[in-house]
Design a protein around this motif. Structure first.
Motif, PDB file in Angstrom:
ATOM      1  N   SER A 155       0.837  -1.196   0.000  1.00 58.99           N
ATOM      2  CA  SER A 155       0.000   0.000   0.000  1.00 58.99           C
ATOM      3  C   SER A 155       0.870   1.243   0.000  1.00 58.99           C
ATOM      4  CB  SER A 155      -0.880  -0.020   1.251  1.00 58.99           C
ATOM      5  OG  SER A 155      -1.457   1.224   1.463  1.00 58.99           O
ATOM      6  N   ASN A 156       0.357   2.314  -0.557  1.00 53.92           N
ATOM      7  CA  ASN A 156       1.055   3.593  -0.541  1.00 53.92           C
ATOM      8  C   ASN A 156       0.734   4.400   0.715  1.00 53.92           C
ATOM      9  OD1 ASN A 156       2.344   3.191  -2.937  1.00 53.92           O
ATOM     10  ND2 ASN A 156       0.814   4.263  -4.160  1.00 53.92           N
ATOM     11  N   SER A 157      -0.098   3.859   1.616  1.00 55.38           N
ATOM     12  CA  SER A 157      -0.522   4.654   2.769  1.00 55.38           C
ATOM     13  C   SER A 157       0.647   5.017   3.678  1.00 55.38           C
ATOM     14  CB  SER A 157      -1.606   3.913   3.547  1.00 55.38           C
ATOM     15  OG  SER A 157      -1.069   2.718   4.078  1.00 55.38           O
ATOM     16  N   SER A 158       1.630   4.133   3.824  1.00 55.62           N
ATOM     17  CA  SER A 158       2.797   4.451   4.658  1.00 55.62           C
ATOM     18  C   SER A 158       3.577   5.603   4.052  1.00 55.62           C
ATOM     19  CB  SER A 158       3.714   3.240   4.787  1.00 55.62           C
ATOM     20  OG  SER A 158       3.048   2.201   5.438  1.00 55.62           O
ATOM     21  N   ALA A 159       3.661   5.621   2.746  1.00 58.68           N
ATOM     22  CA  ALA A 159       4.438   6.657   2.069  1.00 58.68           C
ATOM     23  C   ALA A 159       3.757   8.013   2.161  1.00 58.68           C
ATOM     24  CB  ALA A 159       4.655   6.291   0.611  1.00 58.68           C
ATOM     25  N   THR A 160       2.443   8.041   2.049  1.00 57.30           N
ATOM     26  CA  THR A 160       1.761   9.334   2.069  1.00 57.30           C
ATOM     27  C   THR A 160       1.771   9.958   3.451  1.00 57.30           C
ATOM     28  OG1 THR A 160      -0.366   8.223   2.380  1.00 57.30           O
ATOM     29  CG2 THR A 160       0.284   8.788   0.111  1.00 57.30           C
ATOM     30  N   ASN A 167       9.035  12.765   6.396  1.00 55.11           N
ATOM     31  CA  ASN A 167       9.986  13.521   5.581  1.00 55.11           C
ATOM     32  C   ASN A 167      10.127  12.882   4.202  1.00 55.11           C
ATOM     33  OD1 ASN A 167      11.919  11.432   5.702  1.00 55.11           O
ATOM     34  ND2 ASN A 167      12.815  12.267   7.566  1.00 55.11           N
ATOM     35  N   GLY A 168      10.723  13.638   3.310  1.00 53.77           N
ATOM     36  CA  GLY A 168      10.835  13.207   1.919  1.00 53.77           C
ATOM     37  C   GLY A 168      11.688  11.970   1.727  1.00 53.77           C
ATOM     38  N   THR A 169      12.706  11.795   2.575  1.00 48.74           N
ATOM     39  CA  THR A 169      13.580  10.626   2.431  1.00 48.74           C
ATOM     40  C   THR A 169      12.798   9.341   2.648  1.00 48.74           C
ATOM     41  OG1 THR A 169      15.448  11.926   3.209  1.00 48.74           O
ATOM     42  CG2 THR A 169      15.679   9.536   3.280  1.00 48.74           C
ATOM     43  N   TRP A 170      12.019   9.286   3.727  1.00 49.55           N
ATOM     44  CA  TRP A 170      11.247   8.075   3.997  1.00 49.55           C
ATOM     45  C   TRP A 170      10.106   7.901   3.006  1.00 49.55           C
ATOM     46  CZ3 TRP A 170      13.079   4.202   6.415  1.00 49.55           C
ATOM     47  CH2 TRP A 170      14.042   4.392   7.387  1.00 49.55           C
TER      48      TRP A 170
END
Length: 128
Positions: free
Chosen positions: A10-15, A19-22
């Protein structure tokens, strides 16, 4: 597990990353799992990289390439003399491990052939 559920990432962790790195890390992992590897692969064995390594770094890089099970019972000693900088090293392969030292040696390795010289190098004559 229901038939319509998939273990796709899922992309939910990314959104929700702080910060941008993670965020980039999570999105890159998701993309790799869904579509395969991407980006520019690096070649670590290129001649450009090897030409800029110090002798000790080159020997360290060589030592991790040793096939342990194949080298289990091998015993090898190689003396390396870099004539352009007048440095001497001894490489030893014993018990699956390749090690090197620049310390002066008391013993000479057994001679089983002619010394190897790089052809075409200035100041070093080629062997016949």
């Amino acid at each position: 597990m229901p038939a319509n559920c998939s273990p796709a990432p899922s992309n939910s962790s990314a959104t929700h990353a702080e910060n941008g790195t993670w965020r980039t890390f999570y999105l890159s992992g998701t993309t790799e799992l869904r579509e395969g590897r991407f980006g520019t692969p690096t070649v670590t064995a290129s001649a450009d990289i090897a030409a800029h390594l110090t002798p000790t770094t080159l020997f360290d890089a060589l030592s991790i390439q040793v096939d342990g099970p194949l080298a289990w019972d091998k015993n090898l000693t190689v003396d390396v003399h870099l004539t352009d900088v007048d440095e001497r090293y001894r490489l030893r392969l014993v018990n699956r491990a390749l090690s090197h030292t620049a310390a002066p040696q008391k013993t000479e390795p057994a001679r089983r052939g002619r010394p190897f010289r790089c052809p075409g190098r200035e100041g070093i004559p080629e062997l016949p």
